[in-house]
Design an enzyme around this catalytic site. Sequence first.
Site, PDB file in Angstrom:
ATOM      1  CE1 TYR A   1      -3.300  -2.779  -0.021  1.00  0.00           C
ATOM      2  CE2 TYR A   1      -3.777  -2.357   2.271  1.00  0.00           C
ATOM      3  CZ  TYR A   1      -4.011  -3.054   1.111  1.00  0.00           C
ATOM      4  OH  TYR A   1      -4.988  -4.026   1.091  1.00  0.00           O
TER       5      TYR A   1
HETATM    6  N1  LIG Z   1      -6.927  -8.112   0.270  1.00  0.00           N
HETATM    7  C1  LIG Z   1      -7.096  -7.382  -0.803  1.00  0.00           C
HETATM    8  O1  LIG Z   1      -6.732  -7.757  -1.923  1.00  0.00           O
HETATM    9  C2  LIG Z   1      -7.741  -6.035  -0.660  1.00  0.00           C
HETATM   10  C3  LIG Z   1      -8.126  -5.311  -1.812  1.00  0.00           C
HETATM   11  C4  LIG Z   1      -8.740  -4.061  -1.631  1.00  0.00           C
HETATM   12  C5  LIG Z   1      -8.946  -3.573  -0.349  1.00  0.00           C
HETATM   13  N2  LIG Z   1      -8.542  -4.296   0.744  1.00  0.00           N
HETATM   14  C6  LIG Z   1      -8.713  -3.785   2.118  1.00  0.00           C
HETATM   15  O2  LIG Z   1     -10.024  -3.307   2.255  1.00  0.00           O
HETATM   16  C7  LIG Z   1     -10.017  -1.939   2.672  1.00  0.00           C
HETATM   17  C8  LIG Z   1     -11.235  -1.226   2.115  1.00  0.00           C
HETATM   18  O3  LIG Z   1     -11.162  -1.146   0.708  1.00  0.00           O
HETATM   19  P1  LIG Z   1     -11.869   0.014  -0.105  1.00  0.00           P
HETATM   20  O4  LIG Z   1     -11.585   1.319   0.569  1.00  0.00           O
HETATM   21  O5  LIG Z   1     -11.483  -0.136  -1.509  1.00  0.00           O
HETATM   22  O6  LIG Z   1     -13.402  -0.391  -0.030  1.00  0.00           O
HETATM   23  P2  LIG Z   1     -14.721   0.079   0.764  1.00  0.00           P
HETATM   24  O7  LIG Z   1     -14.555  -0.105   2.223  1.00  0.00           O
HETATM   25  O8  LIG Z   1     -15.797  -0.665   0.061  1.00  0.00           O
HETATM   26  O9  LIG Z   1     -14.906   1.632   0.392  1.00  0.00           O
HETATM   27  C9  LIG Z   1     -14.370   2.650   1.159  1.00  0.00           C
HETATM   28  C10 LIG Z   1     -14.921   3.980   0.695  1.00  0.00           C
HETATM   29  O10 LIG Z   1     -16.290   4.059   1.026  1.00  0.00           O
HETATM   30  C11 LIG Z   1     -16.617   5.375   1.418  1.00  0.00           C
HETATM   31  N3  LIG Z   1     -17.155   5.315   2.785  1.00  0.00           N
HETATM   32  C12 LIG Z   1     -16.570   4.815   3.895  1.00  0.00           C
HETATM   33  N4  LIG Z   1     -17.368   4.916   4.954  1.00  0.00           N
HETATM   34  C13 LIG Z   1     -18.491   5.513   4.522  1.00  0.00           C
HETATM   35  C14 LIG Z   1     -19.695   5.907   5.151  1.00  0.00           C
HETATM   36  N5  LIG Z   1     -19.898   5.689   6.449  1.00  0.00           N
HETATM   37  N6  LIG Z   1     -20.639   6.504   4.390  1.00  0.00           N
HETATM   38  C15 LIG Z   1     -20.456   6.734   3.072  1.00  0.00           C
HETATM   39  N7  LIG Z   1     -19.339   6.389   2.421  1.00  0.00           N
HETATM   40  C16 LIG Z   1     -18.366   5.773   3.135  1.00  0.00           C
HETATM   41  C17 LIG Z   1     -15.332   6.189   1.364  1.00  0.00           C
HETATM   42  O11 LIG Z   1     -15.352   6.843   0.110  1.00  0.00           O
HETATM   43  P3  LIG Z   1     -15.211   8.451  -0.015  1.00  0.00           P
HETATM   44  O12 LIG Z   1     -13.746   8.608  -0.272  1.00  0.00           O
HETATM   45  O13 LIG Z   1     -16.065   8.794  -1.139  1.00  0.00           O
HETATM   46  O14 LIG Z   1     -15.611   9.047   1.284  1.00  0.00           O
HETATM   47  C18 LIG Z   1     -14.265   5.158   1.376  1.00  0.00           C
HETATM   48  O15 LIG Z   1     -13.096   5.561   0.684  1.00  0.00           O
HETATM   49  C19 LIG Z   1      -8.663  -1.409   2.177  1.00  0.00           C
HETATM   50  O16 LIG Z   1      -8.232  -0.263   2.885  1.00  0.00           O
HETATM   51  C20 LIG Z   1      -7.776  -2.613   2.424  1.00  0.00           C
HETATM   52  O17 LIG Z   1      -7.376  -2.657   3.778  1.00  0.00           O
HETATM   53  C21 LIG Z   1      -7.956  -5.512   0.603  1.00  0.00           C
END
Ligand SMILES: NC(=O)c1ccc[n+]([C@@H]2O[C@H](COP(=O)([O-])OP(=O)(O)OC[C@H]3O[C@@H](n4cnc5c(N)ncnc54)[C@H](OP(=O)(O)O)[C@@H]3O)[C@@H](O)[C@H]2O)c1
Length: 322
Positions: free
Chosen positions: A60
């Site tokens: 990351y």
């Molecule tokens: N293992 C893997 O291959 C893998 C791959 C991807 C991710 N991950 C892990 O999963 C985590 C999450 O991934 P992600 O950020 O892509 O997915 P996510 O949790 O589906 O989306 C996060 C986004 O949702 C919005 N959000 C968050 N809380 C909110 C709320 N209460 N109300 C409205 N919108 C909200 C924010 O966007 P805004 O910026 O628009 O506020 C935030 O950037 C990563 O940080 C990582 O640790 C793992």
Amino acid sequence: MEYIRLGNSGLQVSKFCIGCMSFGTPGVLFPWCLDEEKSEAVIKKALDLGINFFDTANVYSNGEAEDFLGRAIKKYANRDEVVIATKCGINMDPHHGPNQTGLSRKHIFQEVEKSLKRLGTDYIDLYIVHHYDAFTPLEETMKALNDLVVMGKVRYIGASNFHAWQFAKAQAIAEKNGWAKFISLQNPHNLLSREDEREVFPLLKDQGVSLTPYKCLLGGRLARKDDEVTSRSVTQHPSSKRTYTDDGDDEIIRRVEELASKYACSKANIILSYELSKEPIASIIVGTSSPERLEDTVRTLDVHLTKEDLAYLEEPYLPRKF
Ligand SMILES: NC(=O)c1ccc[n+]([C@@H]2O[C@H](COP(=O)([O-])OP(=O)(O)OC[C@H]3O[C@@H](n4cnc5c(N)ncnc54)[C@H](OP(=O)(O)O)[C@@H]3O)[C@@H](O)[C@H]2O)c1
């Protein structure tokens, strides 16, 4: 905050885990990533809210997410109380040299040392293999992970992005040799993508392993208000966009909005409350762009969907075709 044990282990984690993929100098990994000051504010807010579980990875923002997390934990937390998960096995640089990716003993040992240094800690609580490696014998990977546990560099191990057969094979190898087994699996899951419920969920339930799902908000697309523009929403690449064209998706989203209005809460609360209702999900990895978003996310614990609500949300879902 509510806490739960991860899998059959004694490790206690909060029901929300902070996904640290959003931490790093904007533009290194994604334009919408948070610089150190903003990342620190999110981490501090998480700790204030009782969240003790943080998910990062060596890749990351080229290690910056681990740097930021390590410094913030030192500043604001008691290391004994927090659970740091980090990962190895992926290299984002397509021009990388030999032994710079995958799950060989050599690469795992290299990466764990770098992660420990960046995180500024003597041990990693949960060391996760980021992806299945088809080129390294699984015995080699599981032995290397076990050795890290024996050496005390790692407390527990987990996997990510594994199919059911891959996970079952890894666990069987560990079992046969008396080695450490995975206590968690990190795979994507959300109301529109529930493929893992067919093979992975029953496997994890049978083995006493927790799922820590990611992408539950589909990168925010499922949770933002219709007119909401954020730095992430404007830079989300159209080709990575999961458009709601599949039969049933529009209706699921409509039902999320309907229940959000019924419970006077946010769409995120409905979506995350749904996730928490599903066995074997223990803790949800949430990407968080601001302390305010996080406050809203944690309010999910005050929303209690009924069995009828859960069935109503699931009803329009059509399993994906391969
Ligand atoms: N293992 C893997 O291959 C893998 C791959 C991807 C991710 N991950 C892990 O999963 C985590 C999450 O991934 P992600 O950020 O892509 O997915 P996510 O949790 O589906 O989306 C996060 C986004 O949702 C919005 N959000 C968050 N809380 C909110 C709320 N209460 N109300 C409205 N919108 C909200 C924010 O966007 P805004 O910026 O628009 O506020 C935030 O950037 C990563 O940080 C990582 O640790 C793992």
